[in-house]
Design a protein around this motif. Structure first.
Motif, PDB file in Angstrom:
ATOM      1  N   ARG A   1       0.840  -1.186   0.000  1.00 64.55           N
ATOM      2  CA  ARG A   1       0.000   0.000   0.000  1.00 64.55           C
ATOM      3  C   ARG A   1       0.882   1.245   0.000  1.00 64.55           C
ATOM      4  NH1 ARG A   1      -3.692   2.493   4.822  1.00 64.55           N
ATOM      5  NH2 ARG A   1      -4.247   4.393   3.698  1.00 64.55           N
ATOM      6  N   ALA A   2       0.648   2.135  -0.942  1.00 62.83           N
ATOM      7  CA  ALA A   2       1.454   3.345  -1.067  1.00 62.83           C
ATOM      8  C   ALA A   2       1.095   4.338   0.028  1.00 62.83           C
ATOM      9  CB  ALA A   2       1.234   3.977  -2.430  1.00 62.83           C
ATOM     10  N   LYS A   3       2.101   4.812   0.737  1.00 64.50           N
ATOM     11  CA  LYS A   3       1.903   5.788   1.806  1.00 64.50           C
ATOM     12  C   LYS A   3       2.123   7.224   1.339  1.00 64.50           C
ATOM     13  CE  LYS A   3       1.533   2.439   4.891  1.00 64.50           C
ATOM     14  NZ  LYS A   3       0.260   2.155   5.595  1.00 64.50           N
ATOM     15  N   ALA A   4       2.943   7.396   0.298  1.00 65.83           N
ATOM     16  CA  ALA A   4       3.286   8.752  -0.137  1.00 65.83           C
ATOM     17  C   ALA A   4       3.908   8.709  -1.520  1.00 65.83           C
ATOM     18  CB  ALA A   4       4.256   9.404   0.849  1.00 65.83           C
ATOM     19  N   VAL A   5       3.941   9.871  -2.162  1.00 69.08           N
ATOM     20  CA  VAL A   5       4.727  10.102  -3.367  1.00 69.08           C
ATOM     21  C   VAL A   5       5.743  11.179  -3.018  1.00 69.08           C
ATOM     22  CG1 VAL A   5       4.706  10.850  -5.767  1.00 69.08           C
ATOM     23  CG2 VAL A   5       2.779   9.519  -4.869  1.00 69.08           C
ATOM     24  N   VAL A   6       7.009  10.905  -3.279  1.00 66.29           N
ATOM     25  CA  VAL A   6       8.077  11.816  -2.877  1.00 66.29           C
ATOM     26  C   VAL A   6       8.876  12.232  -4.114  1.00 66.29           C
ATOM     27  CG1 VAL A   6      10.047  12.196  -1.363  1.00 66.29           C
ATOM     28  CG2 VAL A   6       8.237  10.604  -0.671  1.00 66.29           C
ATOM     29  N   LEU A   7       8.922  13.533  -4.388  1.00 64.61           N
ATOM     30  CA  LEU A   7       9.725  14.069  -5.479  1.00 64.61           C
ATOM     31  C   LEU A   7      11.085  14.478  -4.925  1.00 64.61           C
ATOM     32  CD1 LEU A   7       7.098  16.327  -7.322  1.00 64.61           C
ATOM     33  CD2 LEU A   7       7.423  13.846  -7.439  1.00 64.61           C
TER      34      LEU A   7
ATOM     35  N   PHE B   1      12.821  10.636  -8.837  1.00 65.03           N
ATOM     36  CA  PHE B   1      14.071  11.384  -8.889  1.00 65.03           C
ATOM     37  C   PHE B   1      14.064  12.202 -10.183  1.00 65.03           C
ATOM     38  CE2 PHE B   1      14.731   7.535  -6.445  1.00 65.03           C
ATOM     39  CZ  PHE B   1      15.369   7.992  -5.300  1.00 65.03           C
ATOM     40  N   MET B   2      14.068  13.537 -10.045  1.00 62.53           N
ATOM     41  CA  MET B   2      13.896  14.438 -11.188  1.00 62.53           C
ATOM     42  C   MET B   2      15.234  14.981 -11.658  1.00 62.53           C
ATOM     43  SD  MET B   2      10.605  16.596  -9.722  1.00 62.53           S
ATOM     44  CE  MET B   2      11.550  17.165  -8.285  1.00 62.53           C
TER      45      MET B   2
END
Length: 399
Positions: A80-86, A207-208
């Motif tokens: 289960r995804a807890k967050a999206v981190v850029l 990772f941008m």
């Protein structure tokens, strides 16, 4: 008669052939079989399986799996995804955290291995009575009130309804629409799975970098990490998810990435490379008793994680349309396209516009990242909810 029994006899005189045992094809097969239809799925591979790839099940797709009572099986097989981190590419420093637990607590996002989802669907479909026939390569489809599917082995089949869930290079789409040439977007993508030695948490890490980005998220019990790496370049690659490439090419393209991204890339032993092409949404989704579903109707770039989720939505709406029209196929297919085409077009457009945000180059990248940081600090709820029109859309509750 119970509601379940009524549902199971709604389409009892309908014989359906579905081309393609992917997510959309199997979901449609299960839905229609449970409504009483007799469904056969044609799959060109020697086994119903998908290897070496992860995908994201977002709440709009999960709504369909929940209605099919498969959500528990998905939860057990997923993270289960807890967050999206850029993050920045050089050192992995956090730019923006979209906290799903805090700002979308009522929703569920999952990271799932594609093979696990396919297994869940095919087991459920077979238990419902769906016939899955392997090694059935389709050469062409003839449309009409009694459609005919021509197979490479010389055999023919059909039924009352043929559904083309056969992906980007769909024979059913070719039968319904004038051929259109996709165009190369100037982007290629690598896909790989590596061990999760660094114990990456249940978050999507983005990772941008300049002209490229890397997405990483854990799968199954967190023992492995799915990598999708996208690079802008002029040299195009062939279209297709399973074309092998040298991992050194992947690492070379992202040589400027440091920190966690570098560690993940250093572990890649096998990878696939494919070119990202824009295909138009099909203008015609049906003719006679032939219909399109999923990527066959609306191929999408992978920047909103909606390919499989849109296919699940399609399958549900098609099943409901056929049931509502009591098997009146032309009326049902007209209703199906009317309810799905605009939404699919809008989501595909959003995906096509999304990649550039991760590919900014100096001097634009620094101020853009500062704006993201400010948004995360002062308007986190707004940042998380900006795509609610996609994720909170529930086709199982639509009128």
């Amino acid at each position: 008669m119970s509601e379940t029994q009524q549902t199971a006899t709604t389409l009892r005189h309908l014989n359906v052939t579905i081309i393609g045992a992917g997510i959309g094809g199997l979901a449609a097969a299960l839905i229609l079989q449970r409504k009483g239809a007799q469904v056969t799925v044609l799959e060109q591979s020697e086994a119903v399986s998908e290897v070496g790839a992860g995908l994201q099940i977002t709440p709009n797709g999960l709504a369909v799996l929940t209605a099919l009572k498969l959500n528990d099986a998905v939860a057990w097989s997923s993270q289960r995804a807890k967050a999206v981190v850029l993050r920045g590419h050089r050192d992995g420093r956090e730019v923006l955290r979209l906290d799903l637990d805090q700002y979308a607590a009522d929703l569920r996002y999952y990271f799932v291995h594609r093979a696990d989802l396919i297994k869940i669907l095919v087991v459920a479909a077979r238990e419902a009575g769906v016939q899955v026939r392997l090694l059935q390569k389709v050469e062409r489809v003839d449309c009409g009130p009694k459609p005919i599917v021509h197979l490479a082995n010389g055999a023919q089949c059909g039924g009352d309804l043929v559904i083309g869930a056969d992906g980007l290079h769909s024979q059913a789409r070719r039968a319904l629409n004038v051929a259109s040439q996709p165009f190369f977007t100037g982007q290629v993508a690598w896909r790989a799975i590596v061990p999760n030695h660094s114990k990456l948490p249940a978050e999507a890490q983005v990772f941008m970098g300049p002209g490229c980005h890397l997405v990483a998220y854990p799968l199954r019990d967190g023992a492995m990490v799915n990598l999708v790496a996208v690079q802008e370049r002029r040299a195009w690659a062939e279209e297709g998810w399973h074309l092998p490439d040298d991992p050194e090419n992947m690492r070379g393209a992202f040589a400027g990435f440091g920190g966690e991204a570098h560690q993940l890339l250093s572990q890649v032993q096998d990878c696939a490379l494919w070119g990202l092409f824009r295909h138009p949404v099909a203008p015609h989704w049906h003719r006679g008793a032939v219909a399109l579903l999923g990527d066959a109707a609306h191929p999408t770039l992978p920047f909103m994680a909606q390919g499989g989720n849109l296919a699940l939505e399609d399958a549900w709406v098609l099943g409901e349309a056929l049931a509502a029209q009591s098997g009146d196929i032309p009326a049902a297919l007209e209703s199906y396209q009317r309810h799905r085409q605009d939404r699919a077009t809008k989501v595909v457009g959003a995906a096509s516009r999304n990649a550039w945000k991760y590919h900014l180059r100096p001097p634009f990248s620094w101020p853009a990242h500062q704006i993201l940081k400010l948004g995360g600090r002062f308007a986190p709820q707004k940042m998380v909810s900006q795509f609610d029109w996609i994720y909170r859309h529930d086709v199982t509750k639509q009128g």
